[in-house]
Design an enzyme around this catalytic site. Structure first.
Site, mmCIF file in Angstrom:
data_model
loop_
_atom_site.group_PDB
_atom_site.id
_atom_site.type_symbol
_atom_site.label_atom_id
_atom_site.label_comp_id
_atom_site.label_asym_id
_atom_site.label_seq_id
_atom_site.Cartn_x
_atom_site.Cartn_y
_atom_site.Cartn_z
ATOM 1 N N HIS A 289 0.813 -1.196 0.000
ATOM 2 C CA HIS A 289 0.000 0.000 0.000
ATOM 3 C C HIS A 289 0.857 1.262 0.000
ATOM 4 O O HIS A 289 1.938 1.293 0.567
ATOM 5 C CB HIS A 289 -0.902 0.028 1.228
ATOM 6 N N CYS B 52 0.207 2.634 -4.770
ATOM 7 C CA CYS B 52 -0.482 3.878 -5.120
ATOM 8 C C CYS B 52 0.421 5.080 -4.834
ATOM 9 O O CYS B 52 1.280 5.040 -3.966
ATOM 10 C CB CYS B 52 -1.763 4.020 -4.298
#
Length: 388
Positions: free
Chosen positions: A198, A254
């Site tokens: 993440h 991301c």
């Protein structure tokens, strides 16, 4: 079947067996048209067994985004990146009774000195934003380094939640691994940092970011111990690079476009390097070496999970496309690699069905992802061959 006359090759995707008379680095399956990078192991009876999976080259089907997985952090909403499991590759996690590394002794003789790699795959087990397939991506990257670029296994440090306590991707272990990666680096060294997990953005209060946000990586314990900021990554693995040392970072997360805070960002559209130096004037350069980073998306984009590559597992789009391009197109330049990865991703998104696109539009979801290339210095990516 006698090894004196040939070898038996089994496709890792459809399991069809082939008999090959000549040794080859890549074999094409006659049934499913998969490409199989070959690593062989001769038994006492000279029968060769290939413990490989294959690279699927058929048109990419439906993509599935996991943009629903969002987390509110300091008022900002961001979908966590998805680097999940891929089963399309030539590298299967070895069985306990068989060492893939020992199966190919030529790797040791061909390996150059000065190689080192840190591979981090974070699954966030038992958490609501769990990633389902990062382990497979991690092992695929590891075996790409071992069998394509001849990294000895003992110079590759892997951090996953499946390992011992000192090999779990906590913030402390990741930071220790990053320092280990560059410690004592010497001219001629080739270093690799891979992260699958993440990523988030945080407001920048130091005027170091052109867009006003710091980019971060999320260790498994980030909720209690905090994230690893781009400023920290630059301090730990960019600034220590001396002349003659090159670092490649491959980040499937991301908001990862400028995750290393490198001073130059390449624009495929304009075909030139853009100035990414901090407005504050802070120095983000190396100590003479070169740092290059391939990122899954722009700083304002979210990395995507997809089931476009296999019917059984989700996978990180960027990781899949990156490795597939390298295996199917040897002797790539940096420009060709970046362009090919982008084209495959665009093709994947274009293959999504109309109803899925309509739902995304109704829910105001942006499903776009443009891989990024950044560097600590300007170089000719059109004519420089990519090599790890």
């Amino acid at each position: 079947m006698s090894g004196n006359r040939g070898i038996v090759i089994q496709c890792g995707y459809c399991r069809l067996e082939h008999f090959a008379v000549k040794r080859t680095d890549i074999f094409c399956c006659s049934r499913c048209r998969s490409l199989i990078p070959i690593q062989t192991h001769e038994e006492q009876n000279r029968t060769t067994i290939v413990y490989n999976r294959s690279v699927k080259t058929s048109p990419l089907p439906k993509i599935k985004s996991s943009s629903e997985n969002q987390l509110s952090n300091n008022g900002s909403l961001a979908r966590f990146s998805g680097s999940s499991g891929v089963k399309y590759l030539a590298f299967e996690r070895p069985k306990a009774s068989f060492s893939m590394f020992n199966a190919c002794p030529r790797v040791l003789s061909e390996a150059r000195l000065g190689k080192r790699a840190l591979i981090c795959g974070v699954s966030y087990k038992k958490q609501k934003y769990k990633l389902k397939g990062t382990l497979t991506d991690v092992y695929n990257i590891k075996h790409l380094l071992m069998y394509k670029y001849h990294f000895p296994e003992h110079v590759i440090r892997v951090l996953t939640e499946e390992d011992d306590l000192d090999r779990i991707p906590t913030k402390a272990n990741m930071e220790a691994g990053l320092r280990w990666l560059v410690e004592g680096c010497r001219p001629g060294d080739s270093l690799v940092f891979y992260f699958s997990g993440h990523g988030l953005r945080q407001p920048d209060f130091d005027d170091d970011e052109i867009d006003g946000f710091d980019e971060t990586l999320c260790p498994v314990d980030f909720k209690t111990k905090g994230m690893i900021f781009d400023n920290d990554l630059n301090d730990m693995i960019v600034k220590p690079l001396i002349k003659g040392v090159i670092l490649h970072a491959i980040i499937d997360a991301c908001h990862s476009g400028t995750i290393l805070d490198l001073e130059y960002l390449y624009s495929l559209k304009e075909k030139k390097w853009l100035d990414n130096r901090p407005p504050s004037g802070a120095k983000k350069c190396t100590s003479g070496g070169r740092a290059v980073c391939f990122s899954a998306c722009r700083d304002d984009e979210m990395a995507t999970d997809s089931n476009a590559f296999t019917k059984k597992a989700m996978s990180g789009v960027m990781t899949h496309c990156f490795i597939q391009t390298i295996l199917t197109k040897p002797k790539l330049t940096y420009a060709e690699l970046l362009s090919s990865v982008r084209d495959i991703i665009l093709e994947t998104f274009a293959s999504r069905c109309l109803s899925s696109k309509l739902i995304d539009k109704l829910l105001n979801r942006r499903i776009s992802q443009e891989p990024q290339l950044s560097s600590s210095e300007v170089f000719d990516i059109e004519n420089t061959k990519f090599m790890l």
